[in-house]
Design an enzyme around this catalytic site. Structure first.
Site: not given
Length: 382
Positions: A1, A281-283
Site C-alpha cells: 500500500m 502481492q497487494e491484492s
C-alpha cells in the site's frame, strides 16, 4: 500500500504497513475528493490532460451519466446498415462502455482494434458488435413478443448489496439495475423492495416462494486489525463503505485486471513485471480488495495516496474505478522509482512509505515485502 511522500509512521515499534498515515492537515473522515464522491454516489466527470500517459485527453474515469448510442440510418438502395455504435462521452472508459451495453471488454477491444489501456476521446465512435445488421429488405419472420418473466420482490436486509442479491437470486446485476431504475452507485436501504426476475431456468410457481431465512451477518465486512495493529473506527468505517460500494459495482475478473495492470504500465513507461508484482502481492489482482487501513482495489491505494497520485497524473482519480485504481498505483511506482536511491528502497516505499524507510529503515515485514515483490517480478518478467 503506497503512502504520500510526506507521510510518517508513528513509531518504529508500530507495524508500518497499513498504518493509514496521513498528510499534515488530513481529516480523520478520509474526506479526500474522490472519497466524498464515493460516499454520495456521484460520478467523476472531470476530464484533463493525463501527463502520465503522454498528454492525450483521456476519458476513462468513472462512467458518464448518459450514454449515446446511434445507429446509422439506411439510405435508399443501401443493402446493409452499420453496426450499433457508442459515442464516447467525457468520463467513459472501456470497462464502463462494456458494462453499459452488456458486452465483454475483450469483444469491445477486438471490434475496435483497441488495447486495454487505450485512451478514449470524447466524440469517438465505438462499434458495439462484430457483424453487420441484416440486409435491407431481407425477409425475416416476426417473432412473437416475449412474455415478461415472472418476478418476485426482494426486501433489502442490512448488509445486502446488488452483487449479493444477484448471487442469491441467480440473476445478473444488470437485470437488477434495469428492473429497479438503479445505477451501480445507488445505495440500498434496509426495508427497500427490489423487483427480481425469476432465472430463465426457474419453474413458474402459482405462489410466491417464501423469503429465505435471514442469516446472521457480521457487523462489518472489513475488520479493524491487520498485522497486530488496530485501526481507528473512522478509518475502518470508511473501508467498509468502500467495500460495500465495490461489491455493488460490476468488477473485472482477476485476469482482466492483470492485463489492465500490464497495459497501463507499458503505456506509462513502467516495467510491467514490477507493476504486476506489486499488484499480485497487494491484492492478487482482486479489484474488490479493501484493507482495514482503507487501502482500496487491485493496487491497494489509501485515499491520501490517491490524492497524491491525482497530482502526479494531472487529473482527479476515482480509486473505485478499475482503470483509475491501476493508474494511481502505477503512477506511484513510477514516482518512487525516480525518487528512491535504489530499486529495493522504491519497492519498500510502496509498502512503508519513502519517508518512513528513510527515517526508520526497513522493518522486518517490509524486508519480506521487498523479497516477495522481487520474486514475483522475476516470475512476471520475460
Amino acid at each position: 500500500m503506497p503512502f504520500p511522500p510526506d507521510s510518517d509512521t508513528t513509531d518504529p515499534n508500530d507495524a508500518p504497513h497499513r498504518t493509514a498515515a496521513e498528510s499534515p492537515g488530513a481529516q480523520d473522515d478520509r474526506s479526500s475528493g474522490w472519497a466524498r464522491r464515493a460516499r454520495t454516489g456521484s460520478a467523476v466527470t472531470a476530464v484533463a490532460a493525463l501527463a502520465a500517459l503522454g498528454g492525450g485527453t483521456v476519458a476513462h474515469a468513472a462512467p458518464a451519466q448518459t450514454a449515446q448510442v446511434t445507429a446509422a440510418p439506411l439510405l435508399v438502395g443501401q443493402k446493409t446498415a452499420k453496426s450499433p455504435e457508442h459515442t464516447v462521452s467525457p468520463g467513459d472508459s472501456l470497462w464502463a462502455v462494456a458494462q453499459r451495453h452488456g458486452v465483454a471488454v475483450d469483444e469491445l477491444m477486438r471490434w475496435n482494434d483497441l488495447s486495454g489501456a487505450a485512451l478514449l476521446m470524447p466524440g469517438q465512435k465505438l462499434r458495439l458488435s462484430g457483424g453487420e445488421a441484416p440486409a435491407a429488405g431481407a425477409s425475416k419472420e416476426t417473432a412473437p413478443p416475449a412474455e415478461d418473466p415472472p418476478r418476485t420482490d426482494h426486501v433489502v436486509r442490512s448488509g445486502d448489496s446488488l452483487w449479493s442479491i444477484s448471487q442469491a437470486r441467480g440473476v445478473s446485476v444488470q437485470s437488477l439495475l434495469e428492473a429497479n431504475d438503479l445505477t451501480v452507485n445507488s445505495l440500498l436501504r434496509p426495508g427497500q423492495r427490489l423487483s427480481v426476475a425469476a432465472p430463465a431456468s426457474a419453474t413458474v410457481r402459482t405462489a410466491a416462494a417464501p423469503e429465505p431465512a435471514e442469516e446472521p451477518r457480521p457487523e462489518r465486512a472489513v475488520g479493524d486489525s491487520f498485522l497486530g495493529r488496530t485501526y481507528e473506527d473512522s478509518v475502518v468505517d470508511s473501508a467498509n463503505r468502500h467495500h460495500e460500494q465495490l461489491t455493488a459495482r460490476p468488477a473485472p475478473s482477476r485476469e482482466e485486471m492483470r492485463r489492465l495492470v500490464h497495459d497501463t504500465a507499458v503505456q506509462m513507461g513502467v516495467d510491467p513485471a514490477l507493476a504486476l508484482a506489486h499488484a499480485y502481492q497487494e491484492s492478487g489482482f482482486d479489484h474488490r480488495a479493501v484493507s482495514p487501513a482503507d487501502a482500496v482495489g487491485t493496487m491497494q491505494v489509501i485515499p491520501d495516496a490517491g490524492d497524491w497520485a491525482s497530482g502526479l497524473v494531472g487529473r482527479e482519480l476515482d480509486l473505485l474505478d478499475p482503470q483509475d485504481n491501476v493508474t494511481a498505483g502505477v503512477a506511484i511506482i513510477r514516482q518512487l522509482g525516480r525518487s528512491a536511491p535504489s530499486t529495493d528502497v522504491a519497492i519498500a516505499a510502496y509498502y512503508q512509505g519513502l519517508h518512513g524507510v528513510k527515517k526508520y529503515g526497513m522493518y522486518d515485514d517490509t524486508k519480506q515485502y521487498v523479497k516477495n515483490v522481487k520474486s514475483h517480478r522475476k516470475r512476471f518478467g520475460p
